[in-house]
Design an enzyme around this catalytic site. Structure first.
Site, PDB file in Angstrom:
ATOM      1  CD  GLU A   1      39.647  -0.178 -34.080  1.00  0.00           C
ATOM      2  OE1 GLU A   1      38.580  -0.812 -34.069  1.00  0.00           O
ATOM      3  OE2 GLU A   1      40.598  -0.444 -34.832  1.00  0.00           O
TER       4      GLU A   1
ATOM      5  CD  GLU B   1      40.167   1.179 -38.911  1.00  0.00           C
ATOM      6  OE1 GLU B   1      40.701   0.878 -37.851  1.00  0.00           O
ATOM      7  OE2 GLU B   1      39.498   2.234 -39.069  1.00  0.00           O
TER       8      GLU B   1
END
Length: 695
Positions: free
Chosen positions: A115, A135
């Protein structure tokens, strides 16, 4: 054990290499996140740094966020332990940096690590590097903006697959899909990344902010269908894992309302459980330049449009403008001929309200005349169905005044487009104290369908963008009446990065607009309005800017605008009437003085807009200034730029000029307070009373 730290090293090429050090995988522990913010701030401030490379030590980029933080949250119940990384670091500090940032990735970039890399302006990877967002296997969704950036870099289907399966891909596949810009050997990684960053600075490589991209996103209907299928699959494969559904919700939110909205939500609109309604049919009142552009944007978004005008001549003119807009896309290769024909078939012209009985939204785009708009809205209330949104494209007039003769204030809102409306990306959505959240949500949905970036703002004269920038032309006129060469003023502003200077812009917009808008702002903000006689003198001399080829510049077909020296006697007349030159002589100023005397009053008004809570957050104003007013994107927006200079510097300069030239330059309370306390203009106003909330 090696110290957990972030290092910064600046080379002779002007590139700062920021290195994360937290063995074995450079996990994003709190000290690393704090260190990244500090080092990026330092690199941004330093004059010897022109670009940045972000990398990880030990041939590992980053394995992601340190999940031990989440364990502390569960133990203590204190969610404030979790840092606001998606906004404060990835959006504001990295992606919106005024200096390009390149990620040099090796080994792995997983979770928050990927990210971070996606927030950079380019990604260079070593062979066989793992890239993924795992995640969901940990019970959480990607929290640093990955739900928005991965679909924009890879396309929706592959991004959803990667997130739902939590399976990484290799850098080689990432290169084919567009997630990685280049693959080079480990030995060459830093060298190539540095060169790439310099190439961005010097314009040889593109400067891409992934959160702004839409080219790999499918149409809204296709995206919703794909997400619907994904939800059905998740119900079968992960029925007891709510994080999967939550992840899909956030992805859809970003596709519908834009990438920034997927990271940042609008309070009391997107957070209260409302669902957008289906907008099938729209009406536009007024077929002039703005109305025809709005109608064009709507039919290009596959929305049926009724265009109303007062007579056949105006109606035909409006329809021809729309046809020309659509046909120009065919000429440019952006639309096929059969697509253009299909698009234009969605348009119908009318001279009365008989076909308004089933419209879902009306956008009024007539001239800035209060009584005319009031009459139109009263007619619309009596004609349109009860669910119909009643929107106005006014650029300055208070919406409460427009709707005061109706009893439908809950469905009246502003849909302020910027000219040309079918091209300019910003849609300023204005809500009053009475506008229903459903109306705002539906307008945001329409904005996304027609490929605009919607920014929700509060109601006041000029709203957020035009109110912030009303001092722009006035500051230029004040300088002109102090004896500064207007063509020099335009050159200084153009050199700063705006498409044109304030006087050429006034030529382009027309003097009638300047006079009408000037009266609105003079009435609303008389304490800080500079009244110049120059435009009225130009009109009396028979000039109307580019519209009749006579303005500050000479406009000849096939050549660039040239300064019209015959305008100088008119400027001298204005200077005599104004009589503000010290001792009757022109002032002596540097180019920096000119730039700041024009733009610092804009910063000052931006402070008042923030203080009055006309926008949710300062980044909304930054986005709007770039997309709506063409403020140079490399400066990050009007507030971001001011913070680079420092609140105290802006305040000190304005204070000096206010003592010399009057209240036009008087620093606002908000600016003065932040200068005194050393608080950035963009920082949340937690220390300032929130009594004037408009949102």
């Amino acid at each position: 054990m090696a110290a957990v730290k972030v290092e910064l090293e600046v080379g002779s090429d002007g590139v700062a290499v920021i290195t994360m050090c937290n063995p074995p995988v450079n996990a994003l522990a709190i000290p690393i996140i704090r260190g990244l913010k500090e080092k990026f701030d330092e690199a941004t401030r330093r004059d010897d740094v022109k670009a940045i490379v972000l990398t990880g030590k030990g041939r590992r980029f980053s394995g992601g966020f340190d999940i031990s933080v989440m364990q502390k949250v569960h133990q203590t119940g204190d969610v404030t332990i979790v840092p606001d990384v998606s906004v404060a670091l990835v959006v504001n500090t990295i992606e919106d940096s005024k200096k390009p940032v390149v990620a040099a990735i090796e080994g792995l970039a997983l979770g928050g690590g990927l990210e971070l890399a996606m927030g950079c302006h380019a990604r260079i990877a070593a062979p066989r590097t793992q890239l993924g967002l795992p995640e969901l296997t940990l019970g959480v969704i990607p929290g640093f903006g990955g739900t928005q950036r991965l679909p924009r870099l890879l396309g929706l289907s592959k991004a959803v697959e990667m997130m739902l399966t939590s399976k990484p891909i290799m850098s080689e596949e990432g290169k084919k899909l567009g997630l990685v810009d280049a693959i080079v050997s480990s030995e060459e990684l830093l060298k190539v990344s540095r060169l790439w960053a310099v190439d961005i600075v010097e314009g040889r490589k593109p400067w891409i902010r992934s959160l702004h991209r839409t080219d790999k996103l499918a149409s809204l209907s296709e995206a919703r269908e794909a997400l619907k299928m994904a939800r059905q699959q998740v119900k079968k494969t992960a029925p007891h894992m709510p994080q999967h559904q939550a992840c899909l919700d956030v992805i859809e939110h970003g596709i519908v309302y834009g990438g920034y909205s997927g990271v940042l939500r609008v309070p009391n609109v997107t957070d209260i459980g409302l669902k957008p309604r289906n907008i099938k049919k729209a009406a536009v009142i007024g077929g002039g330049l703005m109305g025809s552009g709005i109608a064009t944007a709507l039919i290009l978004g596959n929305i049926r449009v009724i265009l109303k005008e007062v007579n056949s001549e105006y109606l035909q003119r409006g329809i021809k403008l729309i046809e020309a807009n659509v046909r120009s896309l065919v000429t440019k290769g952006k639309l096929k001929k059969d697509g253009a024909d299909r698009t234009l078939s969605l348009l119908k012209g009318v001279l009365d309200y008989s076909e308004f009985k089933d419209v879902d939204i009306v956008i009024e785009a007539v001239i800035e005349n209060v009584s005319l708009k009031q009459t139109i809205f009263k007619d619309l209330e009596n004609t349109c169905p009860p669910h119909c949104i009643l929107a106005t494209n006014t650029s300055t007039i208070d919406l409460n005044i427009i709707g005061e003769k109706t009893s439908s204030q809950d469905r009246i809102a502003g849909a302020h487009f910027f000219s040309p409306a079918h091209i300019m990306p910003l849609l300023e959505i204005v809500r009053t104290g009475k506008t229903s959240p459903q109306v705002i949500l539906d307008l945001m949905t329409v904005g996304k369908i027609i490929k605009k970036v919607p920014v929700v703002v509060g109601n006041c004269t000029g709203f957020a963008v035009n109110r912030t920038f009303f001092p722009y032309s006035q500051g230029a006129h004040l300088l002109a009446n102090l004896g500064v060469d207007i063509f020099r003023i335009d050159r200084v502003i153009s050199n700063f990065g705006l498409p044109m200077g304030p006087f050429q812009l006034q030529d382009l917009a027309g003097y009638g607009v300047a006079l009408a808008v000037g009266k609105e702002f003079a009435s609303a903000f008389p304490d800080r309005t500079f009244k110049s006689p120059l435009v009225e003198l130009l009109v009396k001399s028979g000039r109307n800017g580019k519209a009749n080829g006579k303005g500050y510049y000479i406009y000849e077909k096939g050549s660039k605008p040239k300064p019209d020296l015959s305008v100088l006697p008119i400027i001298e007349d204005s200077m005599r009437l104004c009589n503000i030159m010290p001792s009757g002589k022109p002032i002596s100023v540097t180019d920096q003085d000119i730039l700041e005397m024009v733009l610092f009053p804009v910063v000052n008004e931006a402070c008042r807009v923030l203080d009055d809570e006309i926008v949710v957050r300062s980044s909304d104003l930054d986005i709007a200034s770039v997309l709506g007013m063409s403020f140079p994107s490399h400066w990050g927006g009007i507030v971001f730029w001011a913070d680079l200079l420092g609140a105290n510097y802006v305040y000190t300069r304005l204070k000096k000029w206010s003592e010399l030239y009057g209240n036009f330059y008087k620093p606002s309370r908000y600016l003065e307070e932040r200068a005194r306390k050393g608080i950035p203009l963009s920082a949340p106003a937690s220390s300032i009373p929130r009594s004037k909330a408009r949102l």
